[in-house]
Motif scaffolding. Structure first.
Motif, mmCIF file in Angstrom:
data_model
loop_
_atom_site.group_PDB
_atom_site.id
_atom_site.type_symbol
_atom_site.label_atom_id
_atom_site.label_comp_id
_atom_site.label_asym_id
_atom_site.label_seq_id
_atom_site.Cartn_x
_atom_site.Cartn_y
_atom_site.Cartn_z
ATOM 1 N N ARG A 4 9.199 -62.652 48.931
ATOM 2 C CA ARG A 4 8.700 -61.282 49.091
ATOM 3 C C ARG A 4 9.864 -60.292 49.031
ATOM 4 O O ARG A 4 10.951 -60.578 49.524
ATOM 5 C CB ARG A 4 7.979 -61.164 50.436
ATOM 6 N N CYS A 5 9.632 -59.160 48.407
ATOM 7 C CA CYS A 5 10.685 -58.157 48.246
ATOM 8 C C CYS A 5 10.999 -57.502 49.592
ATOM 9 O O CYS A 5 10.092 -57.014 50.277
ATOM 10 C CB CYS A 5 10.227 -57.110 47.243
ATOM 11 N N ILE A 6 12.276 -57.523 49.960
ATOM 12 C CA ILE A 6 12.689 -56.965 51.251
ATOM 13 C C ILE A 6 12.521 -55.442 51.264
ATOM 14 O O ILE A 6 12.223 -54.841 52.281
ATOM 15 C CB ILE A 6 14.148 -57.380 51.547
ATOM 16 N N LYS A 7 12.680 -54.842 50.087
ATOM 17 C CA LYS A 7 12.613 -53.375 50.017
ATOM 18 C C LYS A 7 11.188 -52.839 50.069
ATOM 19 O O LYS A 7 10.922 -51.842 50.728
ATOM 20 C CB LYS A 7 13.252 -52.904 48.696
ATOM 21 N N CYS A 8 10.294 -53.499 49.275
ATOM 22 C CA CYS A 8 8.977 -52.856 49.106
ATOM 23 C C CYS A 8 7.785 -53.744 49.473
ATOM 24 O O CYS A 8 6.644 -53.309 49.349
ATOM 25 C CB CYS A 8 8.816 -52.364 47.675
ATOM 26 N N ASN A 9 8.041 -54.981 49.908
ATOM 27 C CA ASN A 9 6.972 -55.907 50.310
ATOM 28 C C ASN A 9 6.221 -56.519 49.113
ATOM 29 O O ASN A 9 5.241 -57.248 49.294
ATOM 30 C CB ASN A 9 5.975 -55.202 51.249
ATOM 31 N N GLY A 10 6.662 -56.210 47.878
ATOM 32 C CA GLY A 10 6.002 -56.799 46.701
ATOM 33 C C GLY A 10 6.317 -58.291 46.585
ATOM 34 O O GLY A 10 7.230 -58.799 47.232
ATOM 35 N N HIS A 11 5.549 -58.977 45.729
ATOM 36 C CA HIS A 11 5.835 -60.401 45.488
ATOM 37 C C HIS A 11 7.009 -60.512 44.538
ATOM 38 O O HIS A 11 7.152 -59.701 43.624
ATOM 39 C CB HIS A 11 4.622 -61.088 44.871
ATOM 40 N N ILE A 44 12.572 -61.548 40.394
ATOM 41 C CA ILE A 44 12.399 -60.093 40.305
ATOM 42 C C ILE A 44 11.133 -59.679 41.072
ATOM 43 O O ILE A 44 10.128 -60.412 41.074
ATOM 44 C CB ILE A 44 12.332 -59.645 38.819
ATOM 45 N N CYS A 45 11.230 -58.525 41.705
ATOM 46 C CA CYS A 45 10.047 -57.993 42.406
ATOM 47 C C CYS A 45 9.111 -57.407 41.346
ATOM 48 O O CYS A 45 9.537 -56.577 40.535
ATOM 49 C CB CYS A 45 10.464 -56.915 43.395
ATOM 50 N N ASN A 46 7.867 -57.853 41.360
ATOM 51 C CA ASN A 46 6.954 -57.346 40.339
ATOM 52 C C ASN A 46 6.410 -55.958 40.678
ATOM 53 O O ASN A 46 5.604 -55.408 39.953
ATOM 54 C CB ASN A 46 5.825 -58.342 40.024
ATOM 55 N N ASN A 47 6.921 -55.386 41.757
ATOM 56 C CA ASN A 47 6.517 -54.023 42.106
ATOM 57 C C ASN A 47 7.647 -53.028 41.819
ATOM 58 O O ASN A 47 7.463 -52.066 41.077
ATOM 59 C CB ASN A 47 6.109 -53.973 43.579
ATOM 60 N N CYS A 48 8.847 -53.283 42.406
ATOM 61 C CA CYS A 48 9.938 -52.301 42.262
ATOM 62 C C CYS A 48 11.066 -52.791 41.361
ATOM 63 O O CYS A 48 12.077 -52.109 41.206
ATOM 64 C CB CYS A 48 10.491 -51.915 43.634
ATOM 65 N N GLN A 49 10.906 -54.022 40.814
ATOM 66 C CA GLN A 49 11.881 -54.607 39.873
ATOM 67 C C GLN A 49 13.256 -54.896 40.484
ATOM 68 O O GLN A 49 14.234 -55.082 39.776
ATOM 69 C CB GLN A 49 12.069 -53.725 38.613
HETATM 70 ZN ZN LIG Z 1 10.129 -54.551 45.545
#
Ligand SMILES: [Zn+2]
Length: 361
Positions: A300-307, A333-338
């Motif tokens: 999980r992305c630490i910055k934005c909670n994305g997968h 890679i975060c599929n939300n914020c890259q």
């Molecule tokens: Zn993210």
């Protein structure tokens, strides 16, 4: 046996009740019936009949004389009786009774006194919300109209999501149970292993564990995301109502340092985070919700909670430092914020924190 009230005093008291009754529209005949029943007669007709017999010497059974002591003795009983007869609450009934007997009641039963009492003992972590003198002792709780046990517990200071089970007079009860005079209450923290599952109060949602953190807990949100948990956290303050409603509608455990927020009725699954330092907060939450078996680092992305998901190495060449590109094989890679992740020094540090949280348990 009824009490003797002269017709003169009776009329005066009926007038006082009419003047001070909490709501308008009550007929005088109803008021007179209430007064008659209060003093032990069947109704106003019975009062007038017995008083006439008394005056003429026909009454064989004498009427009780009313004294300061007798009014004091019957105080509680009369408050309950007047409330029931007049369909008013106990505070209103008490105020009226003090208007009827100002000289008799003011000294021994101040109008500010509460009528009833219950004994309450808080166990374990519930004590975290009590002042020092109330810790691990039996607290006497005074009240007029019976409150729900939930309102009573929160009035003392413990927010309802922190409560795992309640027993009244040795029977498990729910939050809606009303407190009655003389009750003996035990309040257990959440979770409560002693209680059968059907009487346990909400602890955590079924299925995936998801969190919602207040604006001040950004550090904790990053740690929990690092361990793979779904953590909603907004940088801007959306207010208590938004947090409470989102936690309920999205089935998320609300984590906060704001005790007042936990007392909102809509909040169900929540915890007041005890610790101040982020690492200690993380260990506290891992221990409380038994999270360590569910750790999934780098998911999980630490910055934005994305997968985050694996990405081909060549696709990140332009976006990571040259040294990192050369040394690392696997990238995500975060599929939300890259945001791009790899198992570098930050990953080692993360593993250390996760490991130390487990060993501290
Ligand atoms: Zn993210």
């Amino acid at each position: 046996m009824p009490y003797f009230i002269s017709t003169k005093i009776f009329k005066q008291q009926a007038k006082i009740l009419v003047r001070h009754w909490p709501f308008a529209g009550l007929k005088n005949s109803h008021i007179r019936n209430i007064l008659s029943q209060l003093y032990g007669y069947k109704d106003n007709h019975d009062y007038l009949k017995q008083l006439a017999e008394y005056d003429s010497g026909l009454n064989i059974a004498p009427l009780h004389a009313l004294s300061e002591t007798m009014v004091g003795l019957h105080y509680k009983e009369w408050v309950i009786k007047m409330a029931k007869l007049g369909a008013i609450n106990h505070i209103q009934a008490k105020t009226l009774l003090h208007k009827l007997w100002p000289a008799y009641l003011s000294a021994q039963n101040p109008a500010s006194d509460k009528l009833y009492s219950a004994k309450i003992r808080f166990h374990g972590a519930c004590n975290d919300f009590l002042d020092r003198k109330s810790l691990n002792t039996t607290i006497e709780y005074l009240f007029n109209d019976p409150p729900s046990i939930k309102d009573c517990i929160e009035a003392i200071g413990v927010p309802h999501p922190e409560v795992g089970a309640i027993s009244i007079n040795n029977s498990w009860v729910t939050f809606r149970n009303l407190l009655t005079d003389g009750d003996s209450v035990e309040v257990f923290p959440n979770p409560c292993p002693q209680v059968s599952p059907d009487m346990a109060l909400p602890f955590k949602p079924e299925g995936e564990i998801k969190f919602l953190l207040d604006v001040h807990l950004g550090g904790l949100a990053r740690y929990l995301r690092m361990a793979g948990f779904d953590c909603m956290h907004q940088q801007e303050d959306n207010g208590d109502q938004w947090l409470a409603e989102t936690s309920a509608s999205d089935n998320r455990i609300l984590l906060t340092r704001d005790i007042g927020l936990l007392k909102r009725a809509v909040v169900d699954q929540a915890r007041w985070v005890r610790n101040i330092l982020t690492e200690s907060q993380f260990c506290e939450i891992v221990l409380h919700y038994d999270l360590s078996p569910h750790f999934q680092a780098l998911t999980r992305c630490i910055k934005c909670n994305g997968h985050i998901a694996a990405i081909e190495k060549h696709a990140v060449k332009e976006y990571v430092p040259q040294g990192v590109y050369k040394q690392q094989k696997d990238f995500k890679i975060c599929n939300n914020c890259q945001q791009i992740y790899w198992k570098g020094s930050h990953y080692d540090k993360m593993q250390d924190i996760l490991r130390s949280s487990k060993t501290r348990l």
